[in-house]
Motif scaffolding. Structure first.
Motif, mmCIF file in Angstrom:
data_model
loop_
_atom_site.group_PDB
_atom_site.id
_atom_site.type_symbol
_atom_site.label_atom_id
_atom_site.label_comp_id
_atom_site.label_asym_id
_atom_site.label_seq_id
_atom_site.Cartn_x
_atom_site.Cartn_y
_atom_site.Cartn_z
ATOM 1 N N GLU A 1 -1.440 -9.818 10.163
ATOM 2 C CA GLU A 1 -0.601 -9.270 9.212
ATOM 3 C C GLU A 1 -1.360 -9.016 7.947
ATOM 4 N N SER A 2 -2.476 -9.583 7.754
ATOM 5 C CA SER A 2 -3.196 -9.314 6.607
ATOM 6 C C SER A 2 -3.971 -8.116 6.691
ATOM 7 N N GLN B 1 -5.287 -4.205 7.239
ATOM 8 C CA GLN B 1 -4.530 -2.982 6.718
ATOM 9 C C GLN B 1 -5.082 -1.983 7.906
ATOM 10 N N ASN C 1 1.097 -4.675 16.004
ATOM 11 C CA ASN C 1 1.915 -4.957 14.919
ATOM 12 C C ASN C 1 2.405 -3.592 14.089
ATOM 13 N N GLN C 2 3.237 -3.397 13.087
ATOM 14 C CA GLN C 2 3.467 -2.404 12.568
ATOM 15 C C GLN C 2 2.928 -2.220 10.959
ATOM 16 N N LYS C 3 2.140 -3.298 10.647
ATOM 17 C CA LYS C 3 1.543 -3.374 9.278
ATOM 18 C C LYS C 3 0.192 -2.794 9.070
ATOM 19 N N THR C 4 -0.413 -2.363 10.326
ATOM 20 C CA THR C 4 -1.878 -2.101 10.550
ATOM 21 C C THR C 4 -2.024 -0.853 11.133
#
Length: 242
Positions: free
Chosen positions: A196-197, A199, A213-216
Motif C-alpha cells: 500500500e505504501s 507509489q 492493488n489500485q494504489k500503485t
C-alpha cells in the motif's frame, strides 16, 4: 542434369539454405540493435524538481557492448542506473569494463533474475561489488531531490525462485516518501498490506494471473520479442501533476 526426385531435393535444400542465410543475416543485423524506449510516470506532487530525476533501466547487459558515448551524453547529474537480466550463462564474458563505466556515470543498482542464479552468481556478486554497483536484494536506497523531497528505490530479490521478501525490502521505509519498487519479475499478488505504501512498481517481466492493488502505478519494461530479442534501454522520467 538433375532429374525427377533429385531435382526436387535440390530445390528443397536450396530453399532451406536460402531461408537460413536470410535468418542469420537478420540476426546479425539485429545483434547490436538497441531500442530506446521513453516512459513517463505521472505523480500528484508539488515538487517540480522530481521531473529532473532520470531512471535508466538497462537489460541483458552481458549480451552486447554499450555505446559509451551515447550513454554518457544521455546521463545527467540526476540519473540513476538500474541493471537487470545479466547472465554469464548467456554471455561469454561479464564485460567488467562496461559495468565499471556505468557506475562511473551515475549511482548504479542491480536486480537479480532467475537466469543469474542458473550461473555462478557468486562470481557475479563479487564483480558487481568490485565495480561499486549496489545489489538491491530485498533492500532499498534513499534519495533526495533538489527541493528536499525524499524518494526510495526498493529492490526485490528474484521473484521467480522465491527469493523475494517484501517485508525486508521495506525495512526503514517511510510511507510518506515516494517509494519505487523494482524487480526483474512482477510478484503475483500485490494486494498485501505492505504494497500500500508503493507509489510506483517497475518490473521487466509480468507474471500470469497477477492481482494488482489500485494504489500503485505499474510499469512493465518489456524487452524481448520472440526469437529476435531486442536490447532495450528504457529512460524513465516523472511528470508532476500540480
Amino acid at each position: 542434369m538433375l532429374q525427377g526426385g533429385n531435382q526436387i531435393v535440390f530445390v528443397f535444400v536450396s530453399f532451406i539454405c536460402f531461408v537460413a542465410i536470410i535468418f542469420l543475416l537478420i540476426i546479425k543485423s539485429r545483434k547490436n540493435d538497441i531500442r530506446i524506449e521513453n516512459r513517463e510516470i505521472q505523480l500528484n506532487h508539488t515538487d517540480l524538481t522530481l521531473e529532473k530525476i532520470q531512471l535508466i533501466w538497462l537489460t541483458n547487459i552481458g549480451d552486447y557492448r554499450i555505446k559509451r558515448a551515447d550513454l554518457e551524453r544521455m546521463c545527467t547529474n540526476n540519473t540513476i542506473i538500474m541493471l537487470s537480466g545479466y547472465s554469464k550463462k548467456r554471455s561469454k564474458t561479464y564485460l567488467e569494463e562496461d559495468i565499471q563505466f556505468l557506475s562511473s556515470l551515475a549511482p548504479t543498482y542491480y536486480l537479480w533474475s532467475s537466469e543469474d542464479y542458473k550461473g555462478n552468481y557468486r562470481d557475479l556478486n563479487a564483480l558487481l561489488l568490485d565495480c561499486k554497483v549496489t545489489i538491491l536484494e530485498n533492500t532499498n536506497a534513499l534519495f533526495e531531490t533538489e527541493n528536499g523531497t525524499n524518494f526510495s528505490i526498493i529492490g526485490l530479490d528474484d521473484v521467480g525462485t522465491n527469493r523475494d521478501h517484501i517485508d525486508y525490502a521495506l525495512e526503514n521505509i517511510n510511507s510518506e516518501n515516494i517509494n519505487i519498487l523494482t524487480s526483474f519479475t512482477e510478484v503475483k499478488n500485490s494486494l498485501e498490506k505492505q504494497y500500500e505504501s508503493i507509489q510506483v512498481y517497475l518490473f521487466e517481466r509480468s507474471q500470469d494471473h497477477v492481482n494488482r492493488n489500485q494504489k500503485t502505478i505499474y510499469l512493465e519494461l518489456n524487452n524481448e520479442k520472440g526469437l529476435l530479442k531486442q536490447k532495450t534501454i528504457t529512460f524513465i522520467n516523472f511528470k508532476v501533476l500540480l
